[in-house]
Design a protein around this motif. Structure first.
Motif, mmCIF file in Angstrom:
data_model
loop_
_atom_site.group_PDB
_atom_site.id
_atom_site.type_symbol
_atom_site.label_atom_id
_atom_site.label_comp_id
_atom_site.label_asym_id
_atom_site.label_seq_id
_atom_site.Cartn_x
_atom_site.Cartn_y
_atom_site.Cartn_z
ATOM 1 N N PRO A 2 -17.404 44.989 -8.470
ATOM 2 C CA PRO A 2 -18.365 45.846 -7.762
ATOM 3 C C PRO A 2 -19.788 45.707 -8.319
ATOM 4 O O PRO A 2 -19.988 45.249 -9.435
ATOM 5 N N GLY A 3 -20.747 46.105 -7.509
ATOM 6 C CA GLY A 3 -22.135 46.149 -7.952
ATOM 7 C C GLY A 3 -22.820 44.799 -8.046
ATOM 8 O O GLY A 3 -23.719 44.611 -8.855
ATOM 9 N N VAL A 4 -22.427 43.851 -7.202
ATOM 10 C CA VAL A 4 -23.027 42.515 -7.221
ATOM 11 C C VAL A 4 -24.080 42.437 -6.126
ATOM 12 O O VAL A 4 -23.763 42.570 -4.946
ATOM 13 N N PRO A 5 -25.353 42.220 -6.495
ATOM 14 C CA PRO A 5 -26.406 42.097 -5.474
ATOM 15 C C PRO A 5 -26.155 40.881 -4.575
ATOM 16 O O PRO A 5 -25.520 39.902 -4.979
ATOM 17 N N TRP A 58 -17.874 38.719 0.020
ATOM 18 C CA TRP A 58 -18.813 39.711 -0.496
ATOM 19 C C TRP A 58 -19.081 40.707 0.622
ATOM 20 O O TRP A 58 -19.243 40.334 1.776
ATOM 21 N N ASP A 60 -21.449 43.959 1.871
ATOM 22 C CA ASP A 60 -22.736 44.608 1.578
ATOM 23 C C ASP A 60 -22.641 46.118 1.430
ATOM 24 O O ASP A 60 -23.428 46.721 0.721
ATOM 25 N N THR A 62 -20.313 47.832 -0.049
ATOM 26 C CA THR A 62 -19.832 48.176 -1.395
ATOM 27 C C THR A 62 -20.447 47.286 -2.458
ATOM 28 O O THR A 62 -20.214 47.506 -3.641
ATOM 29 N N THR A 63 -21.199 46.274 -2.061
ATOM 30 C CA THR A 63 -21.745 45.235 -2.948
ATOM 31 C C THR A 63 -20.666 44.708 -3.891
ATOM 32 O O THR A 63 -20.884 44.521 -5.076
ATOM 33 N N THR A 64 -19.496 44.462 -3.313
ATOM 34 C CA THR A 64 -18.367 43.972 -4.100
ATOM 35 C C THR A 64 -18.106 42.505 -3.775
ATOM 36 O O THR A 64 -18.058 42.125 -2.612
#
Length: 99
Positions: A2-5, A58, A60, A62-64
Motif C-alpha cells: 500500500p501507499g505506492v505513488p 496498481w 489508484d 488505494t495506491t496499492t
C-alpha cells in the motif's frame, strides 16, 4: 504494497516488464482499466517454458501495488492422505534431477 505513488508504480511496472521480456516471458494480458471511481494499471506475463505467471496491478483508489506469482507445478504426493497427519508437518520430497 500500500501507499505506492503512481509514478513509482509505473516505474516498477516498466522495469519488471523489461526484465520479463528479456527473460523470454510472454505478455498474456494487458490489464489497464478505469471505472467511475477507480483506475487500475497492470499486466500479466507467462513463462512459456514452465507456465509460471506474474500479475502486476496498481490501483489508484488505494495506491496499492499488487504483484502475484502463480506456479502451476505444485504436486501433492500420491501417498498423501489429507487427514492422516497435520499439513504443517508435511514437507515436500526433493525432486529428482531428471524432472
Amino acid at each position: 504494497m500500500p501507499g505506492v505513488p503512481e509514478a513509482t508504480a509505473r516505474d516498477a511496472q516498466r522495469r519488471l516488464r523489461q526484465r520479463l521480456v528479456q527473460k523470454g516471458w510472454k505478455l498474456t494480458h494487458e490489464g489497464d482499466r478505469a471505472g467511475a471511481t477507480f483506475r487500475e494499471l497492470g499486466f500479466r506475463f507467462e513463462n512459456p517454458v514452465g507456465g509460471d505467471q506474474v500479475d502486476v496491478q496498481w490501483n489508484d483508489s488505494t495506491t496499492t501495488l499488487f504483484i502475484s506469482v502463480y506456479a502451476p507445478c505444485g504436486q501433492v504426493p500420491d501417498d498423501f492422505v489429507e487427514y492422516d497427519w497435520s499439513e504443517a508437518d508435511w514437507q515436500p520430497k526433493e525432486q529428482s534431477a531428471r524432472l
